[in-house]
Design a protein around this motif. Structure first.
Motif, PDB file in Angstrom:
ATOM      1  N   GLY A 139     -69.518  18.710  24.194  1.00  0.00           N
ATOM      2  CA  GLY A 139     -68.652  19.874  24.063  1.00  0.00           C
ATOM      3  C   GLY A 139     -67.194  19.517  24.307  1.00  0.00           C
ATOM      4  N   SER A 140     -66.318  20.453  24.026  1.00  0.00           N
ATOM      5  CA  SER A 140     -64.883  20.202  24.051  1.00  0.00           C
ATOM      6  C   SER A 140     -64.384  19.814  25.439  1.00  0.00           C
ATOM      7  CB  SER A 140     -64.128  21.448  23.586  1.00  0.00           C
ATOM      8  OG  SER A 140     -64.596  21.874  22.317  1.00  0.00           O
ATOM      9  N   LEU A 141     -63.509  18.807  25.480  1.00  0.00           N
ATOM     10  CA  LEU A 141     -62.862  18.439  26.742  1.00  0.00           C
ATOM     11  C   LEU A 141     -61.836  19.491  27.130  1.00  0.00           C
ATOM     12  CD1 LEU A 141     -62.345  16.438  29.047  1.00  0.00           C
ATOM     13  CD2 LEU A 141     -60.763  15.214  27.541  1.00  0.00           C
ATOM     14  N   ASP A 142     -61.137  20.008  26.140  1.00  0.00           N
ATOM     15  CA  ASP A 142     -60.128  21.036  26.385  1.00  0.00           C
ATOM     16  C   ASP A 142     -60.804  22.374  26.621  1.00  0.00           C
ATOM     17  OD1 ASP A 142     -58.087  19.180  25.984  1.00  0.00           O
ATOM     18  OD2 ASP A 142     -58.103  19.518  23.820  1.00  0.00           O
TER      19      ASP A 142
ATOM     20  N   ALA B 120     -59.187  31.737  28.616  1.00  0.00           N
ATOM     21  CA  ALA B 120     -59.840  32.935  28.076  1.00  0.00           C
ATOM     22  C   ALA B 120     -61.333  32.941  28.392  1.00  0.00           C
ATOM     23  CB  ALA B 120     -59.620  33.015  26.565  1.00  0.00           C
ATOM     24  N   GLU B 121     -61.937  31.765  28.465  1.00  0.00           N
ATOM     25  CA  GLU B 121     -63.360  31.657  28.823  1.00  0.00           C
ATOM     26  C   GLU B 121     -63.525  31.227  30.276  1.00  0.00           C
ATOM     27  OE1 GLU B 121     -62.397  30.080  25.849  1.00  0.00           O
ATOM     28  OE2 GLU B 121     -63.213  31.604  24.504  1.00  0.00           O
ATOM     29  N   ASN B 122     -62.482  31.376  31.075  1.00  0.00           N
ATOM     30  CA  ASN B 122     -62.519  31.001  32.491  1.00  0.00           C
ATOM     31  C   ASN B 122     -62.851  29.527  32.666  1.00  0.00           C
ATOM     32  OD1 ASN B 122     -62.080  31.674  35.159  1.00  0.00           O
ATOM     33  ND2 ASN B 122     -64.208  32.244  35.552  1.00  0.00           N
ATOM     34  N   PHE B 123     -62.412  28.718  31.678  1.00  0.00           N
ATOM     35  CA  PHE B 123     -62.559  27.261  31.693  1.00  0.00           C
ATOM     36  C   PHE B 123     -64.018  26.804  31.685  1.00  0.00           C
ATOM     37  CE2 PHE B 123     -58.470  28.282  33.717  1.00  0.00           C
ATOM     38  CZ  PHE B 123     -57.624  27.663  32.810  1.00  0.00           C
ATOM     39  N   ALA B 124     -64.908  27.632  31.179  1.00  0.00           N
ATOM     40  CA  ALA B 124     -66.319  27.248  31.060  1.00  0.00           C
ATOM     41  C   ALA B 124     -66.508  26.280  29.898  1.00  0.00           C
ATOM     42  CB  ALA B 124     -67.176  28.490  30.833  1.00  0.00           C
ATOM     43  N   VAL B 125     -67.518  25.400  30.014  1.00  0.00           N
ATOM     44  CA  VAL B 125     -67.916  24.552  28.895  1.00  0.00           C
ATOM     45  C   VAL B 125     -68.689  25.435  27.933  1.00  0.00           C
ATOM     46  CG1 VAL B 125     -69.233  22.529  28.188  1.00  0.00           C
ATOM     47  CG2 VAL B 125     -68.024  22.521  30.385  1.00  0.00           C
TER      48      VAL B 125
END
Length: 432
Positions: free
Chosen positions: A165-168, A172-177
């Motif tokens: 999944g994205s490293l960045d 907006a998603e509370n920094f969730a993977v």
């Protein structure tokens, strides 16, 4: 003359078989308490993640998904005693970090023996579910290097939807993977009913009860990655265990192949602690930092943890950064540590090639036997101590080699000598 040659060859083949069986017997007596092998079992070959076939990829996803969802008791009824649910491995790792004697899995000679045992146990659990996978894969981070890495910014880039999944991450998603194999994976809570015996050492975050460090106040229930830029806003150094190390101005998690292979040089790194210094500057005792600053790859192990997990604006650790419970990052954690283990095994083989006595039972690659040899390790982390004694490894060499008292660091080293006794190897044990 021809018959004599044939007879000689036959005798040689029989002698070779006898030597192989003798080698297996040596492992039996030194490592296991119940090993009764009639022949050496097939060695498992660990492959790089991106070299898996589509069928193997599917098996990996299926096996890990099962471990993430099926409790240990239920899984053992289905798959046998080697099966453990994934939260077992998170708790075991956290217990090592929070041990009252000091960290039993990091920041010392014990780093690689603990993680080798942890990976062996994880591998056997995974293979109990999907035996056709044959071995645990590893992640070669040099292939994702932004300067020439084969997979950088391709569909096989590790930080892509097909893999981790994205490293960045996004506020907006509370920094969730949110994507990858385990996007939107929720962090579990400490299960008192299952792991209550370990609660005096570790019972989750004291604030949230989630499987994070006791001091963690991160309340997101999802595996979290904060922006790597946060590392540098207020931090010029990092503290791991008793060691505080500077963050280099040119810090980059994506190490080159030259950095990786440098640490396999047995002429430059002649004993166990020297190798660990090369891979991980946080294993260098604080009082030695000024006189010993390893060149090149000294952040190859912790750098990935720091960059992937990073820190929030408030200073909370992302999950890969959280030393105690970084296995919450399922694919990256085991993949990265298996790649470090590969480096160590190559170094061991190189050292044994230069000096066969270095791999003997007496020398054991120079792993410290006591504080007289090396005064910097925590109690419980010397050669003949049980690995992570408060949450032991008892069956890492399979069901025929159970050791209820727990395998020692010496057992782990003796039972995984490259090309001699190890039940596994890697698909690339020489520099490409």
């Amino acid at each position: 003359m021809t018959m004599k040659i044939v007879a000689f060859v036959a005798v040689c083949i029989l002698a070779l078989c006898w030597v192989q069986l003798a080698s297996a017997s040596e492992v039996d007596s030194e490592v296991g308490t119940q090993m009764k092998w009639s022949k050496r079992p097939r060695v498992r070959v660990r492959k790089e993640l991106r070299s898996l076939t589509q069928a193997e990829y599917s098996l990996l996803v299926s096996g890990l998904s099962t471990m993430l969802s099926v409790p240990t008791a239920q899984g053992q009824a289905l798959y046998g005693k080697q099966y453990k649910a994934y939260d077992y491995f998170i708790v075991k790792h956290a217990v090592s970090v929070n041990d009252p004697r000091g960290d039993q899995g990091h920041a010392g000679s014990n780093f690689m023996t603990f993680h080798r045992a942890w990976l062996l146990e994880l591998e056997l659990s995974l293979l109990s579910v999907v035996p056709e996978l044959r071995a645990l894969p590893y992640w070669d981070i040099t292939l994702d290097n932004s300067k020439g890495g084969r997979y950088f910014n391709t569909p096989n880039y590790i930080f892509s939807s097909r893999w981790a999944g994205s490293l960045d991450s996004s506020a907006a998603e509370n920094f969730a993977v949110k994507d990858g194999l385990f996007g939107w994976r929720q962090v579990g809570k400490f299960n008192w009913e299952v792991y209550g015996e370990y609660a005096p050492i570790y019972n989750g975050s004291l604030t949230t009860g989630l499987l994070r460090s006791p001091s963690s106040t991160l309340n997101s229930t999802y595996v979290t990655r904060f922006p790597v830029s946060n590392l540098f806003k207020k931090n010029t150094s990092m503290t791991m265990g008793d060691t505080t190390v500077p963050i280099p101005a040119d810090f980059d998690w994506g190490y080159s192949a030259a950095d990786y292979w440098r640490c396999t040089d047995a002429a430059a790194y002649r004993n166990w602690t020297a190798w660990s210094y090369c891979l991980d500057i946080t294993t260098v005792p604080q009082e030695l930092l000024k006189q010993y600053m390893p060149p090149g790859a000294a952040l190859l192990h912790p750098g990935v943890h720091w960059a992937v997990g990073s820190l929030s604006e408030q200073g909370d650790m992302g999950d890969m950064f959280d030393v105690a419970t970084s296995p919450n990052e399922v694919l990256l954690f085991f993949g990265h540590h298996a790649n470090i283990d590969r480096n160590n095994m190559i170094w061991q083989a190189n050292l044994a090639r230069r000096n066969p006595a270095a791999a003997s039972r007496q020398a054991m690659y120079g792993y410290p036997a006591s504080s007289a040899d090396y005064p910097y390790d925590n109690p419980g982390c010397y050669l003949n101590d049980v690995v992570n004694a408060n949450f032991r490894f008892t069956d890492i060499f399979g069901p025929s080699a159970v050791k209820p008292s727990g395998f020692t660091h010496a057992d782990v080293l003796w039972g995984t000598r490259p090309g001699v006794s190890s039940p596994y190897t890697y698909d690339s044990m020489v520099r490409m």
